[in-house]
Design an enzyme around this catalytic site. Structure first.
Site, PDB file in Angstrom:
ATOM      1  CG  HIS A  90      -1.631  -1.383   1.572  1.00  0.00           C
ATOM      2  ND1 HIS A  90      -3.170  -1.637   0.771  1.00  0.00           N
ATOM      3  CD2 HIS A  90      -1.454  -2.186   2.051  1.00  0.00           C
ATOM      4  CE1 HIS A  90      -2.816  -3.175   0.903  1.00  0.00           C
ATOM      5  NE2 HIS A  90      -2.228  -3.434   2.241  1.00  0.00           N
ATOM      6  CB  SER A 100      14.155  20.639 -13.710  1.00  0.00           C
ATOM      7  OG  SER A 100      13.669  21.868 -13.614  1.00  0.00           O
TER       8      SER A 100
END
Length: 493
Positions: free
Chosen positions: A168, A298
């Site tokens: 999870h 970036s």
């Protein structure tokens, strides 16, 4: 804003002409030269000509009036294709096959009368598609095997390196870096089997005529069905297929396209899962894909190391997994012996599925050859969670030293909640072990704490599972591809 012009600009002197029209990124940016050629116009139409040649050879062998001179003329012009003439003819006739029959006949005037004799358009169209798909699978399979082998090397190297497991996406029992990689490899091995089966299951359409009854060929051989079967077998053998489909309509069943693209879509899902895991691990700074010296992560944030290869794989994998819907829909609406609403769709989805799979595998190989593991980060994350996971071991040790399980549980519960509050509310490190060491109640096991907190004792049989899996399943799966794996002796991992 001005409306789009109805007359697009024309390049001056033809310079950069390709830049003035749409080009598929799959070819212009990503796909390998081999796969791009496999779906090229040259491959397609030269294969059409080979099919006409094989048909003529088979008809000659079985007694029809086809001369050696006609055969030689066809053989000499298999790649002598006047694409401008073919385009002009197709524009005039609105029929691509007849345009290329005409174009072939112009450079083979003696063979012109027997080109496409007894055949329908699907003789060249469908049979070429089957050849191209078989060749495309032959390109993909070694590349998939190479990705599996590279990941297997990574798994072997890190088979005993403890790391946090996640369920999870919450910290769970420890596993190892190598064991997690084996989960990826296991899926890819299933894809290897699926693609191998898809390739081995492919048959040839052969010579079946306009509705699959072979009536035109039966007429050519004056009712001799045995010769029709021999012609079908001859052409099938020339094309490199051991068998042809015994029954077809005008086309081979479009369920075959479903079968092939389902295997490719499944591969896409596997790669998406692998690269999603790597993206999540990159966020945790535990594992990163390769990052070149001059690579920019970036344009705005120069410090970033974005997992752009894994992101590309996820992006393209989504496209690949959706493409199987095209053949599924096409199969479901094929009326009786055939309808032409399959044609335009198949021109796009089959080529794009293979081109996309090709890109995924080349990118995944690049990722798997240069993954970086950050041991200290992994260790730090383990230390944040392991004390909580070790509490049961502490309780057992205390009981063995004469303590009460209920009392131990209550002391551990209290200390654990205090330590968790420090982590969650104050941003501090997990100090549960320090609290246990500072507790007089736990004095009987103070000297055992280091052993109780050894991460290697929390990974179960993960290292052995890696070794056994690579030996029993991965090596045998890769053996047929040994010649493509850098000459690795005995497929050593």
């Amino acid at each position: 804003m001005a409306a789009p012009t109805s007359n697009p600009p024309v390049p001056e002197n033809g310079k950069n002409a390709d830049m003035y029209k749409y080009r598929s990124p799959l070819v212009s940016r990503y796909a390998s030269p081999e796969m791009a050629y496999n779906f090229s116009e040259v491959k397609k139409f030269s294969t059409w000509r080979k099919l006409w040649l094989w048909l003529a050879k088979g008809q000659q062998t079985l007694g029809l009036d086809v001369s050696n001179e006609q055969i030689k003329e066809m053989e000499a012009n298999l790649e002598n294709i006047d694409f401008e003439m073919a385009a002009a003819e197709e524009k005039k006739r609105r029929h691509d096959v007849m345009a290329h029959v005409y174009t072939f006949a112009q450079c083979c005037p003696k063979a012109a009368p027997i080109i496409h004799l007894g055949a329908t358009s699907c003789y060249v169209g469908d049979n070429t598609d089957l050849i191209v798909m078989k060749d495309a699978l032959s390109i993909l399979l070694p590349r998939l095997a190479r990705c599996i082998q590279r990941l297997a090397v990574f798994a072997e190297e890190h088979k005993a390196l403890p790391t946090l497991g996640f369920t999870h996406y919450q910290p769970a029992q420890l596993t190892t870096v190598g064991k997690r990689a084996c989960l990826w490899i296991s899926d890819l091995c299933m894809d290897l089997r699926n693609l191998t089966r898809a390739k081995d299951d492919l048959r040839f359409r052969g010579v079946k005529g306009t509705t699959g009854t072979q009536a035109s060929f039966l007429a050519l051989f004056e009712g001799n069905g045995e010769k029709v079967d021999m012609l079908d077998a001859f052409v099938t053998n020339q094309a490199g297929f051991p068998k042809s489909y015994m029954v077809t309509g005008q086309t081979y069943s479009r369920k075959i396209d479903v079968d092939v693209l389902s295997a490719l879509a499944s591969l896409g899902a596997s790669v998406h899962k692998i690269c999603t895991d790597i993206r999540l691990l990159a966020n945790l700074k535990e594992v990163e894909e390769p990052f070149e010296k001059d690579q920019i992560g970036s344009s705005a944030m120069p410090y970033k190391r974005n997992p752009m290869r894994s992101e590309r794989c996820c992006s393209l994998a989504r496209h690949l997994t959706t493409l199987v819907m095209d053949p599924l829909q096409t199969l479901s609406v094929q009326w009786f012996e055939r309808t032409l609403d399959d044609s335009a769709n198949r021109r796009i989805c089959i080529a794009e599925a293979f081109l996309t799979a090709d890109v995924l595998l080349s990118t995944l190989q690049n990722i798997s050859e240069g993954m970086v593991v950050y041991l200290k980060v992994i260790e730090r994350h383990i230390l944040q969670e392991l004390p909580f996971m070790a509490t049961e071991n502490m309780i057992v040790a205390m009981v063995k030293a004469g303590g009460s399980r209920q009392d131990c549980h209550e002391h551990i519960r209290t200390l654990s909640q205090e330590a968790a509050a420090v982590v969650k509310q104050e941003g501090g490190d997990n100090d549960l072990v320090a609290r246990v060491r500072g507790s007089a109640y736990f004095a009987p096991i103070h000297d055992q704490l280091d052993k109780l907190l050894d991460p290697t004792t929390f990974v179960g049989r993960a290292p052995e599972q890696v070794t056994n899996f690579l030996e029993a399943e991965v090596k045998p799966a890769l053996k047929p591809f040994a010649s493509f794996l850098d000459g690795i002796s005995e497929l050593s991992l």
